[in-house]
Design a protein around this motif. Structure first.
Motif, PDB file in Angstrom:
ATOM      1  N   ASN A   1      67.214 113.744 100.246  1.00 34.01           N
ATOM      2  CA  ASN A   1      68.357 113.901 101.144  1.00 34.01           C
ATOM      3  C   ASN A   1      69.046 112.567 101.414  1.00 34.01           C
ATOM      4  OD1 ASN A   1      68.430 116.694 101.540  1.00 34.01           O
ATOM      5  ND2 ASN A   1      66.708 116.564 102.961  1.00 34.01           N
ATOM      6  N   LEU A   2      68.272 111.489 101.482  1.00 39.27           N
ATOM      7  CA  LEU A   2      68.886 110.164 101.643  1.00 39.27           C
ATOM      8  C   LEU A   2      69.823 109.882 100.478  1.00 39.27           C
ATOM      9  CD1 LEU A   2      65.856 107.989 102.810  1.00 39.27           C
ATOM     10  CD2 LEU A   2      67.802 108.744 104.189  1.00 39.27           C
ATOM     11  N   GLU A   3      69.330 110.182  99.284  1.00 37.33           N
ATOM     12  CA  GLU A   3      70.122 109.931  98.086  1.00 37.33           C
ATOM     13  C   GLU A   3      71.364 110.821  98.059  1.00 37.33           C
ATOM     14  OE1 GLU A   3      69.377 110.400  93.363  1.00 37.33           O
ATOM     15  OE2 GLU A   3      67.826 109.351  94.491  1.00 37.33           O
ATOM     16  N   LEU A   4      71.196 112.104  98.347  1.00 34.40           N
ATOM     17  CA  LEU A   4      72.319 113.038  98.337  1.00 34.40           C
ATOM     18  C   LEU A   4      73.389 112.668  99.359  1.00 34.40           C
ATOM     19  CD1 LEU A   4      70.423 116.428  97.977  1.00 34.40           C
ATOM     20  CD2 LEU A   4      71.909 115.362  96.272  1.00 34.40           C
ATOM     21  N   ASN A   5      72.967 112.062 100.470  1.00 33.44           N
ATOM     22  CA  ASN A   5      73.904 111.695 101.531  1.00 33.44           C
ATOM     23  C   ASN A   5      74.320 110.234 101.477  1.00 33.44           C
ATOM     24  OD1 ASN A   5      74.258 114.141 103.335  1.00 33.44           O
ATOM     25  ND2 ASN A   5      72.041 114.074 103.076  1.00 33.44           N
ATOM     26  N   HIS A   6      73.975 109.575 100.369  1.00 36.47           N
ATOM     27  CA  HIS A   6      74.376 108.184 100.130  1.00 36.47           C
ATOM     28  C   HIS A   6      73.956 107.252 101.274  1.00 36.47           C
ATOM     29  CE1 HIS A   6      76.639 109.880  96.853  1.00 36.47           C
ATOM     30  NE2 HIS A   6      77.225 110.695  97.709  1.00 36.47           N
ATOM     31  N   ILE A   7      72.713 107.426 101.723  1.00 32.60           N
ATOM     32  CA  ILE A   7      72.161 106.567 102.775  1.00 32.60           C
ATOM     33  C   ILE A   7      71.196 105.590 102.127  1.00 32.60           C
ATOM     34  CG2 ILE A   7      70.760 106.496 104.869  1.00 32.60           C
ATOM     35  CD1 ILE A   7      71.854 109.314 105.492  1.00 32.60           C
ATOM     36  N   SER A   8      71.385 104.341 102.396  1.00 30.98           N
ATOM     37  CA  SER A   8      70.590 103.268 101.794  1.00 30.98           C
ATOM     38  C   SER A   8      69.134 103.319 102.268  1.00 30.98           C
ATOM     39  CB  SER A   8      71.191 101.920 102.170  1.00 30.98           C
ATOM     40  OG  SER A   8      70.313 100.880 101.839  1.00 30.98           O
ATOM     41  N   ASP A   9      68.219 103.064 101.334  1.00 29.93           N
ATOM     42  CA  ASP A   9      66.798 102.955 101.683  1.00 29.93           C
ATOM     43  C   ASP A   9      66.558 101.814 102.658  1.00 29.93           C
ATOM     44  OD1 ASP A   9      66.229 105.046 100.027  1.00 29.93           O
ATOM     45  OD2 ASP A   9      65.321 103.852  98.439  1.00 29.93           O
ATOM     46  N   ASP A  10      67.467 100.832 102.683  1.00 23.27           N
ATOM     47  CA  ASP A  10      67.320  99.695 103.590  1.00 23.27           C
ATOM     48  C   ASP A  10      67.464 100.103 105.050  1.00 23.27           C
ATOM     49  OD1 ASP A  10      67.047  98.080 101.356  1.00 23.27           O
ATOM     50  OD2 ASP A  10      69.162  97.526 101.337  1.00 23.27           O
ATOM     51  N   ALA A  11      68.148 101.202 105.307  1.00 23.82           N
ATOM     52  CA  ALA A  11      68.407 101.645 106.674  1.00 23.82           C
ATOM     53  C   ALA A  11      67.345 102.608 107.194  1.00 23.82           C
ATOM     54  CB  ALA A  11      69.771 102.309 106.754  1.00 23.82           C
ATOM     55  N   VAL A  12      66.438 103.052 106.310  1.00 25.31           N
ATOM     56  CA  VAL A  12      65.477 104.089 106.670  1.00 25.31           C
ATOM     57  C   VAL A  12      64.084 103.711 106.196  1.00 25.31           C
ATOM     58  CG1 VAL A  12      64.882 106.526 106.372  1.00 25.31           C
ATOM     59  CG2 VAL A  12      67.278 105.856 106.477  1.00 25.31           C
ATOM     60  N   THR A  13      63.101 103.954 107.052  1.00 21.32           N
ATOM     61  CA  THR A  13      61.696 103.810 106.674  1.00 21.32           C
ATOM     62  C   THR A  13      61.055 105.184 106.794  1.00 21.32           C
ATOM     63  OG1 THR A  13      61.596 101.569 107.550  1.00 21.32           O
ATOM     64  CG2 THR A  13      59.502 102.707 107.238  1.00 21.32           C
ATOM     65  N   LEU A  14      60.431 105.652 105.731  1.00 27.15           N
ATOM     66  CA  LEU A  14      59.718 106.928 105.757  1.00 27.15           C
ATOM     67  C   LEU A  14      58.227 106.640 105.617  1.00 27.15           C
ATOM     68  CD1 LEU A  14      62.034 109.062 103.467  1.00 27.15           C
ATOM     69  CD2 LEU A  14      61.987 108.995 105.959  1.00 27.15           C
ATOM     70  N   ARG A  15      57.436 107.252 106.501  1.00 28.97           N
ATOM     71  CA  ARG A  15      55.995 107.002 106.499  1.00 28.97           C
ATOM     72  C   ARG A  15      55.218 108.304 106.572  1.00 28.97           C
ATOM     73  NH1 ARG A  15      54.211 102.630 110.763  1.00 28.97           N
ATOM     74  NH2 ARG A  15      52.241 103.279 109.847  1.00 28.97           N
ATOM     75  N   HIS A  16      54.080 108.313 105.908  1.00 24.94           N
ATOM     76  CA  HIS A  16      53.143 109.434 105.986  1.00 24.94           C
ATOM     77  C   HIS A  16      52.077 109.087 107.016  1.00 24.94           C
ATOM     78  CE1 HIS A  16      49.542 111.736 104.888  1.00 24.94           C
ATOM     79  NE2 HIS A  16      50.416 112.673 104.608  1.00 24.94           N
ATOM     80  N   THR A  17      51.640 110.072 107.766  1.00 31.83           N
ATOM     81  CA  THR A  17      50.551 109.876 108.711  1.00 31.83           C
ATOM     82  C   THR A  17      49.722 111.142 108.779  1.00 31.83           C
ATOM     83  OG1 THR A  17      49.973 109.122 110.928  1.00 31.83           O
ATOM     84  CG2 THR A  17      51.823 110.642 110.751  1.00 31.83           C
ATOM     85  N   ARG A  18      48.496 111.009 109.245  1.00 34.34           N
ATOM     86  CA  ARG A  18      47.627 112.171 109.434  1.00 34.34           C
ATOM     87  C   ARG A  18      47.969 112.901 110.725  1.00 34.34           C
ATOM     88  NH1 ARG A  18      42.792 110.887 110.920  1.00 34.34           N
ATOM     89  NH2 ARG A  18      43.147 108.682 111.096  1.00 34.34           N
ATOM     90  N   GLU A  19      48.323 112.131 111.750  1.00 33.68           N
ATOM     91  CA  GLU A  19      48.561 112.715 113.067  1.00 33.68           C
ATOM     92  C   GLU A  19      49.434 111.771 113.883  1.00 33.68           C
ATOM     93  OE1 GLU A  19      45.886 114.491 116.746  1.00 33.68           O
ATOM     94  OE2 GLU A  19      44.975 113.105 115.350  1.00 33.68           O
ATOM     95  N   VAL A  20      50.307 112.338 114.684  1.00 36.65           N
ATOM     96  CA  VAL A  20      51.152 111.562 115.589  1.00 36.65           C
ATOM     97  C   VAL A  20      50.800 111.980 117.005  1.00 36.65           C
ATOM     98  CG1 VAL A  20      53.510 111.048 116.304  1.00 36.65           C
ATOM     99  CG2 VAL A  20      53.013 111.506 113.888  1.00 36.65           C
ATOM    100  N   VAL A  21      50.476 111.012 117.849  1.00 34.27           N
ATOM    101  CA  VAL A  21      50.152 111.299 119.246  1.00 34.27           C
ATOM    102  C   VAL A  21      50.963 110.375 120.145  1.00 34.27           C
ATOM    103  CG1 VAL A  21      47.824 112.143 118.775  1.00 34.27           C
ATOM    104  CG2 VAL A  21      48.181 109.725 119.245  1.00 34.27           C
ATOM    105  N   GLN A  22      51.106 110.771 121.398  1.00 33.52           N
ATOM    106  CA  GLN A  22      51.822 109.947 122.367  1.00 33.52           C
ATOM    107  C   GLN A  22      50.871 109.556 123.481  1.00 33.52           C
ATOM    108  OE1 GLN A  22      55.340 111.696 123.983  1.00 33.52           O
ATOM    109  NE2 GLN A  22      55.791 109.940 125.263  1.00 33.52           N
ATOM    110  N   ASP A  23      50.940 108.289 123.882  1.00 34.80           N
ATOM    111  CA  ASP A  23      50.205 107.839 125.050  1.00 34.80           C
ATOM    112  C   ASP A  23      51.190 107.167 126.003  1.00 34.80           C
ATOM    113  OD1 ASP A  23      50.689 105.279 124.139  1.00 34.80           O
ATOM    114  OD2 ASP A  23      48.596 104.782 123.776  1.00 34.80           O
ATOM    115  N   SER A  24      50.694 106.521 127.021  1.00 40.13           N
ATOM    116  CA  SER A  24      51.582 105.929 128.024  1.00 40.13           C
ATOM    117  C   SER A  24      52.407 104.764 127.487  1.00 40.13           C
ATOM    118  CB  SER A  24      50.762 105.451 129.223  1.00 40.13           C
ATOM    119  OG  SER A  24      49.834 104.462 128.814  1.00 40.13           O
ATOM    120  N   THR A  25      52.009 104.193 126.340  1.00 37.28           N
ATOM    121  CA  THR A  25      52.737 103.051 125.803  1.00 37.28           C
ATOM    122  C   THR A  25      53.704 103.424 124.691  1.00 37.28           C
ATOM    123  OG1 THR A  25      51.003 102.547 124.186  1.00 37.28           O
ATOM    124  CG2 THR A  25      50.827 101.493 126.349  1.00 37.28           C
TER     125      THR A  25
END
Length: 80
Positions: free
Chosen positions: A24-48
């Motif tokens: 989708n970045l490529e199709l929408n002509h958005i530079s890889d320099d402007a976006v970081t894509l990361r894989h993770t096992r789990e995303v959690v939120q804490d107070s920080t």
């Protein structure tokens, strides 16, 4: 950058979703320099902030805005 961001971080637990995001970045002509894509096992939120469970440093990440695209099944499991 429709929300006016200077930098975008995309995080997902699904490799196929990240592949689609790169396409989708490529199709929408958005530079890889402007976006970081990361894989993770789990995303959690804490107070920080947001923590990626497989982040070796275990540091919280801070974001000005968070946008999520989640299927109804997982949302129903999280609902009170």
């Amino acid at each position: 950058h429709r929300l006016g961001s200077g930098r975008v971080v995309g995080i997902d637990i699904d490799d196929e979703a990240l592949d689609a995001a790169y396409e989708n970045l490529e199709l929408n002509h958005i530079s890889d320099d402007a976006v970081t894509l990361r894989h993770t096992r789990e995303v959690v939120q804490d107070s920080t902030g947001i923590i990626l469970r497989d982040d070796a440093a275990g540091q919280s990440l801070q974001f000005d805005i968070v946008v999520a695209n989640i299927l109804i099944g997982p949302l129903m499991k999280l609902a009170p």
